[in-house]
Design a protein around this motif. Sequence first.
Motif, PDB file in Angstrom:
ATOM      1  N   PHE A 113       0.834  -1.205   0.000  1.00 27.22           N
ATOM      2  CA  PHE A 113       0.000   0.000   0.000  1.00 27.22           C
ATOM      3  C   PHE A 113       0.868   1.253   0.000  1.00 27.22           C
ATOM      4  N   CYS A 117       1.783   4.073  -3.050  1.00 30.04           N
ATOM      5  CA  CYS A 117       1.067   5.327  -2.742  1.00 30.04           C
ATOM      6  C   CYS A 117       1.605   6.456  -3.622  1.00 30.04           C
ATOM      7  N   TYR A 118       0.722   7.325  -4.064  1.00 30.77           N
ATOM      8  CA  TYR A 118       1.128   8.414  -4.960  1.00 30.77           C
ATOM      9  C   TYR A 118       2.103   9.369  -4.284  1.00 30.77           C
ATOM     10  N   TYR A 119       1.892   9.604  -2.978  1.00 36.42           N
ATOM     11  CA  TYR A 119       2.834  10.499  -2.297  1.00 36.42           C
ATOM     12  C   TYR A 119       4.193   9.828  -2.127  1.00 36.42           C
ATOM     13  N   HIS A 158      -2.097  -0.018  -6.743  1.00 35.28           N
ATOM     14  CA  HIS A 158      -2.407   0.717  -5.512  1.00 35.28           C
ATOM     15  C   HIS A 158      -3.880   0.602  -5.119  1.00 35.28           C
ATOM     16  N   PHE A 205      -4.710   8.184   7.437  1.00 36.12           N
ATOM     17  CA  PHE A 205      -3.842   8.027   6.258  1.00 36.12           C
ATOM     18  C   PHE A 205      -4.585   7.269   5.152  1.00 36.12           C
ATOM     19  N   CYS A 209      -6.388   8.616   1.220  1.00 36.78           N
ATOM     20  CA  CYS A 209      -5.770   8.070  -0.001  1.00 36.78           C
ATOM     21  C   CYS A 209      -6.533   8.512  -1.259  1.00 36.78           C
ATOM     22  N   ASN A 210      -5.799   8.765  -2.316  1.00 30.16           N
ATOM     23  CA  ASN A 210      -6.433   9.172  -3.588  1.00 30.16           C
ATOM     24  C   ASN A 210      -7.371   8.082  -4.116  1.00 30.16           C
ATOM     25  N   SER A 211      -6.973   6.813  -3.927  1.00 28.46           N
ATOM     26  CA  SER A 211      -7.815   5.721  -4.426  1.00 28.46           C
ATOM     27  C   SER A 211      -9.105   5.619  -3.613  1.00 28.46           C
ATOM     28  N   HIS A 246      -2.408  14.595   2.896  1.00 24.63           N
ATOM     29  CA  HIS A 246      -2.041  13.176   2.800  1.00 24.63           C
ATOM     30  C   HIS A 246      -0.584  12.920   3.187  1.00 24.63           C
TER      31      HIS A 246
HETATM   32 FE1  FES Z   1      -1.214   7.534  -0.706  1.00 22.42          FE
HETATM   33 FE2  FES Z   1      -3.250   6.064  -1.603  1.00 22.42          FE
HETATM   34  S1  FES Z   1      -2.154   5.843   0.246  1.00 22.42           S
HETATM   35  S2  FES Z   1      -2.371   7.789  -2.484  1.00 22.42           S
END
Ligand code: FES
Length: 278
Positions: A113, A117-119, A158, A205, A209-211, A246
Amino acid sequence: MIELCDKAGMEKDTPMDKVALPKELDTTGLGKTARKDAWWLEPLWTGLGFAVFVVYSTWGALNPGPEGHPYYEWGPYLSPFFSPLFVVQAWPEWWPKLARTPALFILWAPLGFRATCYYYRKFYYRAYFMDPPACAVGEPRGQKYQGERGLFILQNMHRWFLYPALALVVILAVDGIKSYFFADGFGIGLGSIVLTINPILLGVFTFSCNSFRHLVGGNLDCFSCSVANKTRFKLWNKVSVLNRNHMLWAWLSLIWVGFSDLYVRMVAMGIWTDWRIL
Ligand code: FES
């Protein structure tokens, strides 16, 4: 950009890939930049901070403690690295001794995960691959980004890692509740507080998340066309508020989950004494 081109004496309809930047703005070559601020600070602290976490969590996962006196639990406390707990009574002979740890069944989920993650992608591309190390700073390979290819295509998983991550938030919340029930009844130890904060931070967190944001409010053509859509829109707005920070939630939850394991381990090893508040 037009102003830049004008200054450089370019024609206004010159294609972008043909535009020659003024010399002082040329970023060809690693670390080359016109920036005067401490741009290197963020990749430095994020790279070092995450490396410390990876070393500690790997060591912690591979050191569950001796049989009969594990370091991952003490009284009602269970380390989040080992929850939910799967104890193997007899590992197969051929199984490497180093990898005989219950954490093996758990850590793939939070690891997958976070790694996708994007970050996290943003910070480790900058800190470890220096691709680029920061905005408007030169990178080692030149500007040859071609999208997520090869192994990096796995980053697209993701949205699937989100589901085990959500399940872990519930499991760790249950662990937090259990941490108040000692052998002599209900009580509050410092560890109860530590293990309560942990699922809260992990939850924030995960929900930022973006998703998750897409899961809540994505794939809708009209937010006001039905009660369900209106509800999803309201939820999406709330998730969007969390999503703005985020990065903060990513770091706080990472630090706290590592500290939670350390706390339980130290108490189980007898190095720290759990402070019983009630
Ligand atoms: Fe960071 Fe999904 S947990 S974008």
